[in-house]
Design an enzyme around this catalytic site. Structure first.
Site, PDB file in Angstrom:
ATOM      1  N   CYS A 174       1.020 -14.498   0.661  1.00  0.00           N
ATOM      2  CA  CYS A 174       1.423 -15.233   1.932  1.00  0.00           C
ATOM      3  C   CYS A 174       2.770 -14.789   2.120  1.00  0.00           C
ATOM      4  O   CYS A 174       3.669 -14.275   1.245  1.00  0.00           O
ATOM      5  CB  CYS A 174       1.190 -16.813   1.694  1.00  0.00           C
ATOM      6  N   ARG A 188       3.174 -10.944   6.320  1.00  0.00           N
ATOM      7  CA  ARG A 188       2.560 -11.315   5.128  1.00  0.00           C
ATOM      8  C   ARG A 188       1.453 -11.908   5.087  1.00  0.00           C
ATOM      9  O   ARG A 188       0.570 -11.889   4.204  1.00  0.00           O
ATOM     10  CB  ARG A 188       3.647 -11.989   4.251  1.00  0.00           C
ATOM     11  N   TRP A 236      -2.390 -15.538   4.092  1.00  0.00           N
ATOM     12  CA  TRP A 236      -3.685 -14.798   4.171  1.00  0.00           C
ATOM     13  C   TRP A 236      -4.391 -15.074   3.100  1.00  0.00           C
ATOM     14  O   TRP A 236      -4.095 -14.849   1.828  1.00  0.00           O
ATOM     15  CB  TRP A 236      -2.958 -13.304   4.102  1.00  0.00           C
ATOM     16  N   ASN A 264       2.652 -18.725  -3.222  1.00  0.00           N
ATOM     17  CA  ASN A 264       1.837 -17.377  -3.154  1.00  0.00           C
ATOM     18  C   ASN A 264       1.490 -17.015  -4.531  1.00  0.00           C
ATOM     19  O   ASN A 264       2.286 -16.819  -5.092  1.00  0.00           O
ATOM     20  CB  ASN A 264       2.950 -16.620  -2.496  1.00  0.00           C
ATOM     21  N   GLY A 265       0.190 -16.769  -4.717  1.00  0.00           N
ATOM     22  CA  GLY A 265      -0.502 -16.315  -5.810  1.00  0.00           C
ATOM     23  C   GLY A 265      -1.690 -16.770  -6.155  1.00  0.00           C
ATOM     24  O   GLY A 265      -2.275 -17.249  -5.395  1.00  0.00           O
ATOM     25  N   GLU A 277      -3.655  10.170   4.667  1.00  0.00           N
ATOM     26  CA  GLU A 277      -2.761   9.071   5.601  1.00  0.00           C
ATOM     27  C   GLU A 277      -3.167   8.924   6.762  1.00  0.00           C
ATOM     28  O   GLU A 277      -3.123   7.914   7.472  1.00  0.00           O
ATOM     29  CB  GLU A 277      -1.642   9.589   5.076  1.00  0.00           C
ATOM     30  N   LYS A 312      -4.302   5.605   8.458  1.00  0.00           N
ATOM     31  CA  LYS A 312      -3.580   5.000   9.509  1.00  0.00           C
ATOM     32  C   LYS A 312      -4.319   4.470  10.723  1.00  0.00           C
ATOM     33  O   LYS A 312      -4.370   3.320  11.287  1.00  0.00           O
ATOM     34  CB  LYS A 312      -2.316   6.028  10.133  1.00  0.00           C
ATOM     35  N   GLU A 338      -6.864   1.408   9.798  1.00  0.00           N
ATOM     36  CA  GLU A 338      -6.309   0.094   9.548  1.00  0.00           C
ATOM     37  C   GLU A 338      -5.835  -0.406  10.882  1.00  0.00           C
ATOM     38  O   GLU A 338      -5.875  -1.766  10.893  1.00  0.00           O
ATOM     39  CB  GLU A 338      -5.419   0.236   8.434  1.00  0.00           C
ATOM     40  N   HIS A 371     -19.941  21.292   1.963  1.00  0.00           N
ATOM     41  CA  HIS A 371     -20.650  20.633   0.663  1.00  0.00           C
ATOM     42  C   HIS A 371     -21.621  19.467   1.307  1.00  0.00           C
ATOM     43  O   HIS A 371     -21.998  19.012   0.350  1.00  0.00           O
ATOM     44  CB  HIS A 371     -19.963  20.707  -0.294  1.00  0.00           C
ATOM     45  N   LYS A 373       0.899  -7.365   4.526  1.00  0.00           N
ATOM     46  CA  LYS A 373       1.725  -6.286   4.162  1.00  0.00           C
ATOM     47  C   LYS A 373       1.772  -6.094   2.668  1.00  0.00           C
ATOM     48  O   LYS A 373       1.652  -4.747   2.351  1.00  0.00           O
ATOM     49  CB  LYS A 373       3.080  -6.771   4.628  1.00  0.00           C
TER      50      LYS A 373
END
Ligand code: F6R
Length: 611
Positions: A25, A50, A97, A123-124, A490, A494, A497, A513, A606
């Site tokens: 958060c 965040r 979040w 946060n944690g 990448e 991108k 997401e 294959h 984030k």
């Protein structure tokens, strides 16, 4: 919602139904002469990247503590409840979040003590919350949320009931908590305590005012003077100003650093989204990334040359920079360089010893998986060096030394400019290993000028045509070899997401294959190629074209195999830096065309500060 409502609301959850309210958060606290809700609301908006599923604020005015919190984005909540209807000179706030606990008003922070005198944002993870909660229940405390956080204000209250003051009770409570945390706690007399262990927290020092936040942009409009807290630091802001302690070592003094970013760099400016702004900044951020201190670069070159094994470790986008980085470094240093995802590091621990150099790469410097890998590496005797964007972050401090990527604050949840900055530093390192730092700088200067052209309006218009073709697709494949495989990975991440289209990246030669079975008429395949692998990659492009694929080429010279071509100049080892830029633009445009918010993709935050 007022404090009274928070307290009297019956718990909607049965005693046995209790799950982690783990959160990643944004937290902020303020004490000073300004109206705290104004400062906190601005800060919440800045920290929303965040976490954006719920938010809340607690403030103290006239020795009364009021709480307002709800589910939704900060401005949605503000339009329903009006944070600015509160008036106060001290307060704390949170953007959440959730990873496990539901997104509900009761689970939103701040959480309060039963008497309403103490509010906490966190946060944690409180890993021993079950034991703590059972203990507190045995002492008569009732719980109203699913969160682990709610144990903290109640533990503090328990200490106060035992005769301790707020500061001592908070210290005691934090000593009983197992797990990573950044906590800001506030008493109804306006005393604010900020403490961290493993999760990010910085203190801002203004003129007679103090801030504590998960990240500097939360308060950089007001002050550029910051104190980076260390693990177990415990800071009290009250009538006597700032008092700093460490729970393990006692009173401490930490230096006040002046940050160089200006507030504008964390603003959207004329851009509709941070993501587009940050994509467009890359010519500038690349120039800063390659301005590395000669001495530190030389030290890393020596460390790589002296190490028996070199392992690059990172997560997500930063890991993709390592895929290309591994290749350039091993090719030039003539040394096998491994790269491993931070979450998998434990599985190669048997190969890590005091002859190993671990090079950790991260934008935030707070990614839990990366920090955990670094901790394990150090325990095994390895030397840890990092390439990191956020100065003063946990990773920065945990490393023997660091190369800073200097990309400035990256607010868009999808990493863009930090990625090219990481590639810039890794490429410069490769040239330095070859003893050709100057040539590296020159090539990177050419690359940077080309990056400027690639972010221009004409490129955006060209990519928009492609985005129109792809916006309705369900699946896309990206293909590349060697360095370009990192780009394929990448590009896929991108697009996934922010647009939620499924994209799979493949080493171009691997396609035949198995995965080629999925190619049918119109399936989009994006092929990245360089001079070095043009022939092979084009022959793979031909294979999918023969099965009806819509083939998009990204490289220096077009070919009849492509249905759509994106011209990106050839810059050798720097190719990954340039080839990703049109893909970042494509991802952005696909998100916008599909009605998604590219800055705040669903289910993401984030910095991933939980394992
Ligand atoms: C994707 C993205 C993530 C991060 C990853 C590591 O756009 O941003 O995949 O790259 O979570 O984060 P850092 O670099 O902060 O360690």
């Amino acid at each position: 919602m007022t404090l009274e409502q928070v307290r009297k609301e019956p718990s909607p959850y049965g005693i046995d139904f209790f799950i982690y309210g783990v959160s990643m958060c944004g937290i902020i606290g303020y004490v000073g002469q300004k109206n705290a809700p104004d400062v906190l609301l601005q800060g919440m908006r800045k920290l929303e990247y965040r976490g954006y599923d719920s938010a809340g604020m607690a403030v103290v005015g006239g020795r009364a503590l009021s709480v307002m919190k709800d589910v939704g984005k900060v401005d949605e909540i503000h339009s329903r409840h009006d944070f600015l209807s509160l008036r106060a000179n001290a307060g704390i706030a949170h953007t959440r979040w959730a990873t496990h606990g539901g997104v509900t008003q009761a689970n939103a922070h701040p959480h309060v003590s039963s008497d309403g005198a103490i509010a906490v944002v966190h946060n944690g993870i409180v890993e021993n919350f079950r034991e703590l909660r059972a203990f507190l229940q045995s002492q008569g405390f009732r719980f109203y949320s699913e969160t682990d956080t709610e144990t903290i204000p109640k533990l503090i209250e328990h200490g106060i009931r035992q005769g301790l003051g707020f500061v001592q009770a908070t210290e005691d409570a934090l000593r009983r908590i197992e797990g990573r945390y950044a906590v800001v706690a506030m008493n109804k007399d306006g005393t604010v305590i900020a403490a961290r262990n493993g999760s990010p927290l910085v203190v801002g020092v203004g003129d007679g005012e103090y801030f504590a936040a998960s990240d500097i942009p939360a308060f950089m409009d007001y002050t550029k003077r910051v104190v980076y807290l260390h693990d177990n630091d415990f800071v009290v802001v009250g009538r006597n100003g700032l008092i700093m302690n460490n729970l393990k070592t006692g009173p401490v003094e930490r230096p006040i650093d002046t940050i160089e970013w200006d507030a504008q760099r964390a603003e959207k400016g004329d851009f509709q989204h941070y993501m587009l702004k940050e994509i467009s900044e890359q010519a500038e951020t690349l120039a800063k990334a390659v301005k590395q201190d000669e001495g530190t670069m030389k030290r890393l070159v020596d460390d790589i040359q002296n190490a028996k094994h070199v392992v690059l470790v990172a997560a997500g986008t930063a890991y993709h920079a390592c895929i290309s980085g591994r290749y350039v470094i091993s090719r030039i240093a003539k040394k096998h360089v491994a790269s491993v995802r931070a979450s998998e590091f434990e599985n190669i621990l048997h190969m890590i010893d005091r002859d190993t150099l671990v090079l950790a790469v991260s934008q935030s410097g707070e990614t839990a998986d990366t920090l955990e890998a670094v901790k394990m590496a150090k325990t095994s005797g390895a030397r840890v060096v990092s390439i990191v964007n956020v100065a003063g972050s946990t990773l920065h401090r945990e490393s023997a030394y660091a190369l800073l990527t200097n990309a400035g604050p990256e607010i868009g949840v999808a990493s863009t400019k930090a990625y090219t900055a990481q590639l810039g530093v890794l490429t410069l390192l490769a040239y330095a290993l070859q003893g050709n730092t100057e040539e590296g700088r020159r090539t990177l200067e050419v690359t940077r000028n080309q990056a400027y052209n690639l972010t221009a309006a004409s490129m955006r218009a060209n990519i928009r045509t492609l985005a129109d073709v792809l916006k309705g697709k369900e699946h896309i494949f990206t293909l590349g070899r060697q360095l370009e495989y990192g780009t394929a990975k990448e590009a896929a991440l991108k697009i996934k997401e922010v647009s939620y289209i499924h994209v799979e990246a493949l080493q171009a030669g691997e396609l035949k294959h198995g995965t080629i079975a999925l190619i049918e008429k119109g399936t989009p395949c994006i092929a990245f190629f360089s001079e070095a692998n043009r022939r092979e990659t084009l022959s793979n492009a031909q294979e999918v074209r023969a099965r009806g694929a819509y083939v998009i080429g990204v490289g220096a010279e077009t070919d009849p195999v492509f249905d759509f071509f994106i011209k990106v100049p050839e810059v050798g080892l720097c190719n990954p830096i340039l080839q990703i830029i049109p893909m970042q633009i494509l991802a952005y445009q696909l998100a916008v065309l599909r009605g998604k918010d590219p800055d705040r993709p669903r289910n993401l935050a984030k910095s991933v500060t939980v394992k």
